[in-house]
Design an enzyme around this catalytic site. Structure first.
Site, PDB file in Angstrom:
ATOM      1  N   PRO A  94       0.813  -1.169   0.215  1.00  0.00           N
ATOM      2  CA  PRO A  94       0.078  -0.130   0.232  1.00  0.00           C
ATOM      3  C   PRO A  94       0.906   1.186   0.037  1.00  0.00           C
ATOM      4  O   PRO A  94       2.044   1.246   0.538  1.00  0.00           O
ATOM      5  CB  PRO A  94      -1.004   0.046   1.231  1.00  0.00           C
ATOM      6  CG  PRO A  94      -0.161  -1.078   2.056  1.00  0.00           C
ATOM      7  CD  PRO A  94       0.812  -1.926   1.072  1.00  0.00           C
ATOM      8  N   ALA A  97       1.583   4.349   3.514  1.00  0.00           N
ATOM      9  CA  ALA A  97       1.027   3.771   4.600  1.00  0.00           C
ATOM     10  C   ALA A  97       2.149   3.507   5.748  1.00  0.00           C
ATOM     11  O   ALA A  97       1.950   2.661   6.693  1.00  0.00           O
ATOM     12  CB  ALA A  97       0.478   2.336   4.077  1.00  0.00           C
ATOM     13  N   GLY A  98       3.332   3.739   5.659  1.00  0.00           N
ATOM     14  CA  GLY A  98       4.393   3.704   6.663  1.00  0.00           C
ATOM     15  C   GLY A  98       5.051   2.375   6.288  1.00  0.00           C
ATOM     16  O   GLY A  98       5.761   1.916   7.281  1.00  0.00           O
ATOM     17  N   LEU A  99       4.852   1.576   5.154  1.00  0.00           N
ATOM     18  CA  LEU A  99       5.474   0.374   4.836  1.00  0.00           C
ATOM     19  C   LEU A  99       6.857   0.500   3.976  1.00  0.00           C
ATOM     20  O   LEU A  99       7.079  -0.427   3.198  1.00  0.00           O
ATOM     21  CB  LEU A  99       4.398  -0.736   4.403  1.00  0.00           C
ATOM     22  CG  LEU A  99       3.369  -0.723   5.425  1.00  0.00           C
ATOM     23  CD1 LEU A  99       2.218  -1.663   4.962  1.00  0.00           C
ATOM     24  CD2 LEU A  99       3.905  -1.347   6.753  1.00  0.00           C
ATOM     25  N   GLY A 100       7.180   1.595   3.752  1.00  0.00           N
ATOM     26  CA  GLY A 100       8.398   1.967   2.701  1.00  0.00           C
ATOM     27  C   GLY A 100       7.835   1.942   1.516  1.00  0.00           C
ATOM     28  O   GLY A 100       8.944   1.440   0.600  1.00  0.00           O
ATOM     29  N   SER A 101       7.018   2.232   0.935  1.00  0.00           N
ATOM     30  CA  SER A 101       6.531   2.130  -0.393  1.00  0.00           C
ATOM     31  C   SER A 101       7.479   3.219  -1.192  1.00  0.00           C
ATOM     32  O   SER A 101       7.995   2.391  -2.393  1.00  0.00           O
ATOM     33  CB  SER A 101       4.960   2.441  -0.739  1.00  0.00           C
ATOM     34  OG  SER A 101       4.892   3.955  -0.175  1.00  0.00           O
ATOM     35  N   SER A 102       7.883   4.282  -0.951  1.00  0.00           N
ATOM     36  CA  SER A 102       8.467   5.044  -1.732  1.00  0.00           C
ATOM     37  C   SER A 102       9.932   4.699  -1.945  1.00  0.00           C
ATOM     38  O   SER A 102      10.782   4.608  -3.055  1.00  0.00           O
ATOM     39  CB  SER A 102       8.714   6.609  -1.460  1.00  0.00           C
ATOM     40  OG  SER A 102       8.948   6.619   0.020  1.00  0.00           O
ATOM     41  N   ASP A 141      14.615   3.350   5.586  1.00  0.00           N
ATOM     42  CA  ASP A 141      13.796   2.942   4.374  1.00  0.00           C
ATOM     43  C   ASP A 141      14.489   2.057   3.373  1.00  0.00           C
ATOM     44  O   ASP A 141      14.384   0.866   2.813  1.00  0.00           O
ATOM     45  CB  ASP A 141      12.836   3.599   3.799  1.00  0.00           C
ATOM     46  CG  ASP A 141      11.710   3.931   4.950  1.00  0.00           C
ATOM     47  OD1 ASP A 141      12.126   3.948   6.082  1.00  0.00           O
ATOM     48  OD2 ASP A 141      10.497   4.381   4.536  1.00  0.00           O
TER      49      ASP A 141
HETATM   50  C1  MEV Z   1       9.963   6.434   8.149  1.00  0.00           C
HETATM   51  O1  MEV Z   1       9.576   5.099   7.691  1.00  0.00           O
HETATM   52  C2  MEV Z   1      10.220   6.583   9.611  1.00  0.00           C
HETATM   53  C3  MEV Z   1      10.474   7.869  10.234  1.00  0.00           C
HETATM   54  O2  MEV Z   1      11.307   7.752  11.306  1.00  0.00           O
HETATM   55  C4  MEV Z   1      11.009   8.870   9.317  1.00  0.00           C
HETATM   56  C5  MEV Z   1      12.618   8.596   8.843  1.00  0.00           C
HETATM   57  O3  MEV Z   1      13.195   7.659   9.571  1.00  0.00           O
HETATM   58  O4  MEV Z   1      13.130   8.890   7.850  1.00  0.00           O
HETATM   59  C6  MEV Z   1       9.329   8.703  10.639  1.00  0.00           C
END
Ligand code: MEV
Length: 301
Positions: A94, A97-102, A141
């Site tokens: 997704p 969503a915080g799962l490293g998509s970019s 990421d």
């Molecule tokens: C990003 O996946 C997590 C954060 O800690 C930002 C980063 O580490 O660049 C919020």
């Protein structure tokens, strides 16, 4: 085209942060791993302008378009010294969503443009794209997307692999997309104002230290407790939302040892550690209307 699961070279993996998001931006440790979902790219020469298509995210851009993905693509092409390519990406991650998509997208594109690059050279190239999406990314990421596995990441020392077994996790999706850059900037403002935010960053760093030991010694109950405490710290930092808090509660009621938001927060995903009870936790989340899936932390490229 090859499916994201089976592509080899031109693949970038997604990631999950177990403990340490936001604090990692300030130099603390984060405990994290790559997951068995990602982005896979294929490319062929193009007659006209370079084009990138990602049908799973409804993205179809050309170099020069006013779109963040087009800007990242352009930067990657310049850094890789490539032009006139037609890149197609497929993904089961997704977006936003915080799962490293970019990062997974940038690593997959970098690998497809420059299959000769590995290790640090690949990471440096992919980071050129990632920096177009996120100001001041810690680099966690991209590092995990390239290397896979489970590891400890710090800004100064990069990624160090941890010798521990892979870990099944339940992921619940809030359905709210958000920008990591905006979340990181919001935290930076609160840290600069003094007050509680700085203390929460320190607290998250300490939890990640303890989590490393818990993971290495296989103390999953302890790890789950640290994850739940980390969610509290992230709430206190102001990066959680109601849907994430609800999912944490639902996961706990369904028998998870611990649960927390993962990534930048503000939306995105929640993770739950529920050894042996993953299907029950996934179903409990689904029965409350959330998309959820089981994944494995520690995937390799
Ligand atoms: C990003 O996946 C997590 C954060 O800690 C930002 C980063 O580490 O660049 C919020």
């Amino acid at each position: 085209m090859t499916s994201p699961e089976h592509a080899s070279r031109a693949r970038g993996l997604g990631k999950i942060i177990l403990l340490g998001e936001h604090a990692v931006v300030y130099g603390h440790k984060a405990v994290a791993g790559a997951i068995d979902r990602g982005v896979a790219c294929e490319q062929e020469p193009s007659e006209g302008a370079s084009r990138l298509r990602i049908p799973d995210w409804r993205i179809d851009v050309q170099v020069g378009d006013e779109h963040p993905v087009a800007r990242a693509f352009d930067a990657l092409l310049s850094a890789a010294e490539c032009s006139k390519v037609d890149v197609r990406a497929r993904t089961d991650l997704p977006a936003a969503a915080g799962l490293g998509s970019s990062a997974a997208l940038c690593v997959a594109i970098a690998r497809s443009l420059r299959p000769d690059l590995t290790g640090d050279a690949l990471r440096v190239l992919a980071s050129v794209g990632e920096e177009c999406f996120h100001e001041r990314p810690s680099g966690i990421d991209v590092a995990l997307s390239c290397a896979g596995g489970i590891g400890i990441f710090t800004r100064s020392a990069g990624l160090h692999a941890l010798a521990c077994p892979s870990l099944p996790l339940v992921v619940g999706l809030s359905g709210v997309q958000r920008s990591t850059a905006a979340m990181v900037a919001g935290v930076a403002g609160r840290v600069a104002d003094g007050g509680q935010a700085k203390a929460q960053i320190e607290r998250i760093g300490t939890l990640a230290e303890a989590g490393q030991q818990a993971l290495l010694s296989g103390k999953l109950e302890l790890l789950g407790g640290l994850m739940s405490e980390c969610h509290q710290a992230l709430q206190d930092l102001g990066v959680s939302i109601n849907a994430l808090d609800t999912m944490v509660e639902v996961a706990g009621e369904a028998g998870a040892l611990g649960a927390k938001l993962t990534g930048a927060g503000g939306g995105g995903a929640m993770i739950a550690l529920a050894p042996g009870r993953e299907p029950q936790v996934r179903e409990a989340l689904q029965s409350r209307g959330f998309d959820a899936f089981i994944t494995t932390l520690g995937a390799t490229p």
